[in-house]
Design a protein around this motif. Structure first.
Motif, PDB file in Angstrom:
ATOM      1  N   LYS A 242       0.828  -1.220   0.000  1.00  0.00           N
ATOM      2  CA  LYS A 242       0.000   0.000   0.000  1.00  0.00           C
ATOM      3  C   LYS A 242       0.861   1.269   0.000  1.00  0.00           C
ATOM      4  N   PRO A 243       1.572   1.502  -1.091  1.00  0.00           N
ATOM      5  CA  PRO A 243       2.487   2.650  -1.170  1.00  0.00           C
ATOM      6  C   PRO A 243       1.741   3.983  -1.228  1.00  0.00           C
ATOM      7  N   ASP A 244       2.445   5.047  -0.809  1.00  0.00           N
ATOM      8  CA  ASP A 244       1.900   6.401  -0.919  1.00  0.00           C
ATOM      9  C   ASP A 244       2.162   6.985  -2.302  1.00  0.00           C
ATOM     10  N   LEU A 245       3.256   6.532  -2.936  1.00  0.00           N
ATOM     11  CA  LEU A 245       3.680   7.075  -4.228  1.00  0.00           C
ATOM     12  C   LEU A 245       4.145   5.930  -5.119  1.00  0.00           C
ATOM     13  N   ILE A 246       3.698   5.952  -6.386  1.00  0.00           N
ATOM     14  CA  ILE A 246       4.160   4.966  -7.367  1.00  0.00           C
ATOM     15  C   ILE A 246       4.829   5.710  -8.514  1.00  0.00           C
TER      16      ILE A 246
ATOM     17  N   THR B  83       0.716  -2.982 -19.555  1.00  0.00           N
ATOM     18  CA  THR B  83       1.481  -1.743 -19.666  1.00  0.00           C
ATOM     19  C   THR B  83       1.429  -1.021 -18.324  1.00  0.00           C
ATOM     20  N   GLY B  84       2.216   0.033 -18.213  1.00  0.00           N
ATOM     21  CA  GLY B  84       2.184   0.813 -16.978  1.00  0.00           C
ATOM     22  C   GLY B  84       0.822   1.456 -16.745  1.00  0.00           C
ATOM     23  N   ILE B  85       0.196   1.884 -17.851  1.00  0.00           N
ATOM     24  CA  ILE B  85      -1.132   2.497 -17.730  1.00  0.00           C
ATOM     25  C   ILE B  85      -2.131   1.471 -17.208  1.00  0.00           C
ATOM     26  N   GLU B  86      -2.087   0.251 -17.775  1.00  0.00           N
ATOM     27  CA  GLU B  86      -3.006  -0.809 -17.352  1.00  0.00           C
ATOM     28  C   GLU B  86      -2.750  -1.232 -15.907  1.00  0.00           C
ATOM     29  N   ALA B  87      -1.474  -1.276 -15.521  1.00  0.00           N
ATOM     30  CA  ALA B  87      -1.143  -1.635 -14.139  1.00  0.00           C
ATOM     31  C   ALA B  87      -1.674  -0.583 -13.163  1.00  0.00           C
ATOM     32  N   ALA B  88      -1.532   0.696 -13.531  1.00  0.00           N
ATOM     33  CA  ALA B  88      -2.036   1.772 -12.677  1.00  0.00           C
ATOM     34  C   ALA B  88      -3.553   1.686 -12.542  1.00  0.00           C
ATOM     35  N   GLU B  89      -4.239   1.399 -13.657  1.00  0.00           N
ATOM     36  CA  GLU B  89      -5.698   1.257 -13.609  1.00  0.00           C
ATOM     37  C   GLU B  89      -6.108   0.091 -12.718  1.00  0.00           C
ATOM     38  N   ALA B  90      -5.368  -1.027 -12.814  1.00  0.00           N
ATOM     39  CA  ALA B  90      -5.693  -2.204 -12.002  1.00  0.00           C
ATOM     40  C   ALA B  90      -5.512  -1.916 -10.518  1.00  0.00           C
ATOM     41  N   ILE B  91      -4.461  -1.180 -10.177  1.00  0.00           N
ATOM     42  CA  ILE B  91      -4.218  -0.815  -8.770  1.00  0.00           C
ATOM     43  C   ILE B  91      -5.347   0.084  -8.258  1.00  0.00           C
ATOM     44  N   GLN B  92      -5.724   1.063  -9.062  1.00  0.00           N
ATOM     45  CA  GLN B  92      -6.804   1.976  -8.657  1.00  0.00           C
ATOM     46  C   GLN B  92      -8.141   1.244  -8.557  1.00  0.00           C
ATOM     47  N   ALA B  93      -8.338   0.244  -9.420  1.00  0.00           N
ATOM     48  CA  ALA B  93      -9.586  -0.522  -9.388  1.00  0.00           C
ATOM     49  C   ALA B  93      -9.729  -1.323  -8.100  1.00  0.00           C
ATOM     50  N   LYS B  94      -8.611  -1.616  -7.437  1.00  0.00           N
ATOM     51  CA  LYS B  94      -8.640  -2.341  -6.165  1.00  0.00           C
ATOM     52  C   LYS B  94      -8.921  -1.420  -4.979  1.00  0.00           C
ATOM     53  N   GLY B  95      -9.160  -0.152  -5.251  1.00  0.00           N
ATOM     54  CA  GLY B  95      -9.497   0.786  -4.180  1.00  0.00           C
ATOM     55  C   GLY B  95      -8.326   1.569  -3.638  1.00  0.00           C
ATOM     56  N   LEU B  96      -7.114   1.328  -4.165  1.00  0.00           N
ATOM     57  CA  LEU B  96      -5.945   2.090  -3.721  1.00  0.00           C
ATOM     58  C   LEU B  96      -5.865   3.395  -4.507  1.00  0.00           C
ATOM     59  N   LYS B  97      -5.523   4.470  -3.822  1.00  0.00           N
ATOM     60  CA  LYS B  97      -5.438   5.780  -4.471  1.00  0.00           C
ATOM     61  C   LYS B  97      -4.087   6.437  -4.170  1.00  0.00           C
ATOM     62  N   PRO B  98      -2.977   5.798  -4.573  1.00  0.00           N
ATOM     63  CA  PRO B  98      -1.665   6.407  -4.315  1.00  0.00           C
ATOM     64  C   PRO B  98      -1.397   7.558  -5.280  1.00  0.00           C
ATOM     65  N   CYS B  99      -0.433   8.380  -4.917  1.00  0.00           N
ATOM     66  CA  CYS B  99       0.043   9.408  -5.843  1.00  0.00           C
ATOM     67  C   CYS B  99       0.768   8.691  -6.987  1.00  0.00           C
ATOM     68  N   LEU B 100       0.506   9.123  -8.230  1.00  0.00           N
ATOM     69  CA  LEU B 100       1.033   8.404  -9.392  1.00  0.00           C
ATOM     70  C   LEU B 100       1.862   9.339 -10.270  1.00  0.00           C
ATOM     71  N   VAL B 101       3.122   8.913 -10.538  1.00  0.00           N
ATOM     72  CA  VAL B 101       3.998   9.638 -11.463  1.00  0.00           C
ATOM     73  C   VAL B 101       4.413   8.657 -12.555  1.00  0.00           C
ATOM     74  N   PHE B 102       4.127   9.001 -13.816  1.00  0.00           N
ATOM     75  CA  PHE B 102       4.516   8.135 -14.928  1.00  0.00           C
ATOM     76  C   PHE B 102       5.920   8.497 -15.409  1.00  0.00           C
ATOM     77  N   LEU B 103       6.729   7.457 -15.629  1.00  0.00           N
ATOM     78  CA  LEU B 103       8.066   7.614 -16.201  1.00  0.00           C
ATOM     79  C   LEU B 103       7.984   7.200 -17.664  1.00  0.00           C
ATOM     80  N   THR B 104       8.534   8.000 -18.553  1.00  0.00           N
ATOM     81  CA  THR B 104       8.472   7.652 -19.972  1.00  0.00           C
ATOM     82  C   THR B 104       9.637   8.256 -20.727  1.00  0.00           C
ATOM     83  N   GLY B 105      10.066   7.500 -21.713  1.00  0.00           N
ATOM     84  CA  GLY B 105      11.094   8.018 -22.610  1.00  0.00           C
ATOM     85  C   GLY B 105      10.474   8.618 -23.843  1.00  0.00           C
ATOM     86  N   GLN B 106       9.124   8.574 -23.928  1.00  0.00           N
ATOM     87  CA  GLN B 106       8.422   9.110 -25.092  1.00  0.00           C
ATOM     88  C   GLN B 106       7.616  10.333 -24.658  1.00  0.00           C
TER      89      GLN B 106
END
Length: 410
Positions: free
Chosen positions: A50-54, A65-88
């Motif tokens: 149950k992290p505070d920041l991902i 993908t990272g987007i799908e993983a973030a959606e899955a985490i949020q769907a479980k009721g967790l609402k951590p702060c989210l920062v996306f890392l990307t080279g694009q």
């Protein structure tokens, strides 16, 4: 300000980036992060720790993908702060990520300690603001549900009218009092449809508290309403904007009794209060509160009638008692007079004397009349209910036989 207790989950499929970012975080004073190399592993770790920041790489290899993983985490009721890392840095990826997972920040690769720290601080500030706004929204919604329940289930009618005299909101009891079937039937209606008479100065004078023998408070409010309406009339009609301003300045009007005609044609006795309500920076309105006292007034009328009847019965009983005292004397002396006349005529040997005969007949008639009046007073003393009979066309008098229960006894 650096939060040294911040729980961070770092997700990337390249070990070199995980190692570099972990070192940056530790050197900046953050605790050592949890790490994951795939979307599925990130989901498991997030549910466990149950992290505070991902810090999540958008373009993860594998089934998620990272987007799908973030959606899955949020769907479980967790609402951590989210920062996306990307080279694009293309807008397409950012748009997809923003619509899907609503991150608080983006961080473009290659990553260094300075921009990593700045991104974390900005993201956490945004996240806390978002959480605070969400908490405020939930508290507001909870309060609104509470106040709506109080409004709808109030035992008095409550009606909010805008500056044009149009009903904007009315509770269930208000609809019932005004004779409607649903609030939608009354919302949008002109309040003067129900209160055309209360909005006239003549009606206010006629309904003043002193005319009904009530308290000075009611009289004061009637006078106050008269003053308020005098200052609110425009071209013969109440200007609700002026009424609002006057009530806002002079304070509410309370407990003014008035009779209205409902939508269903019935009349109702109401106790009405009116108060100006300011709504933010926009135009305010007037809240009208109604208490239906029709049944109470009917009960009071019945009680007053019963009290008057009780007073009449007590008076009849008292009169009957006093009259019986005198009747006993009249009846007794009339009988003695008859006996004295008989004795006198015998002694004088003048039994057939017409004068003595007339005196005896008169004494007997006096006794008979006294006896008849005694029967009437006896019935007066037994009066137990209100009953009348027609004496002359259009004129009724107390029916002593019915009121005293003589017919029932027979």
């Amino acid at each position: 300000m650096l939060d040294q207790n911040l729980k961070i989950l770092l997700v990337d499929d390249e070990n070199s980036i995980i190692e570099a970012c972990s070192e940056f975080l530790i050197n900046l004073g953050y605790p050592e992060p949890y790490v994951a190399n795939s979307g599925s592993e990130a989901l498991k770790t997030a549910l466990l720790k149950k992290p505070d920041l991902i810090l999540m790489d958008i373009n993860l290899k594998g089934s998620m993908t990272g987007i799908e993983a973030a959606e899955a985490i949020q769907a479980k009721g967790l609402k951590p702060c989210l920062v996306f890392l990307t080279g694009q840095g293309s807008g397409e990826w950012i748009d997809r990520a923003s619509c899907a997972a609503a991150p608080q920040a983006y961080l473009l690769k290659p990553i260094n300690g300075l921009n990593l720290h700045a991104s974390i601080q900005v993201a956490m500030a945004n996240h806390r603001n978002k959480e605070a706004l969400m908490a405020q929204k939930l508290a507001t919604e909870k309060a609104m549900k509470k106040y709506t329940a109080i409004f709808e289930n109030s035992l008095v009618g409550i009606c909010f009218v805008d500056g044009n005299g149009i009903i904007e909101a009315i509770n269930r009891r208000g609809v019932e009092i005004l004779g409607g079937r649903a609030s939608g039937e009354l919302v949008g209606e002109d309040l003067l449809h129900f209160h055309d008479s209360i909005m006239s100065l003549e009606a206010v004078s006629a309904n003043s508290g002193t005319d009904r023998g009530e308290s000075e408070d009611l009289s004061d409010d009637s006078s106050k309403l008269k003053d308020v309406l005098s200052a609110s009339v425009n071209n013969g009609r109440v200007d609700f904007r002026k009424l609002y301003e006057k009530l806002l300045y002079s304070g509410p009007i309370v407990h003014l009794e008035h009779t209205i005609t409902k939508l269903n044609g019935q009349t109702a006795n109401l106790i009405i209060s009116a108060s100006a309500i300011a709504v933010g920076d926009g135009p305010g309105g007037v809240v009208w509160v109604y208490e239906d006292v029709t049944e109470m007034r009917e009960l009071e009328a019945t009680r007053n009638s019963n009290q008057r009847l009780m007073g009449a019965m007590e008076m009849a009983g008292a009169l009957a008692h006093e009259m019986n005292q005198s009747l006993q004397y009249i009846l007794g002396y009339s009988q003695l007079l008859v006996e004295d006349i008989k004795d006198t005529t015998k002694l004088c040997d003048c039994v057939d004397n017409p004068v003595f005969r007339e005196m005896e007949d008169s004494a007997v008639k006096i006794g008979a009349a006294a006896f008849k009046v005694g029967e009437i007073t006896s019935r007066m003393a037994r009066v137990s209910r209100y009953a009348t009979k027609e004496y002359l066309p259009g004129t009724h008098i107390i029916d002593l036989d019915a009121a005293s229960g003589k017919g029932l006894e027979e």
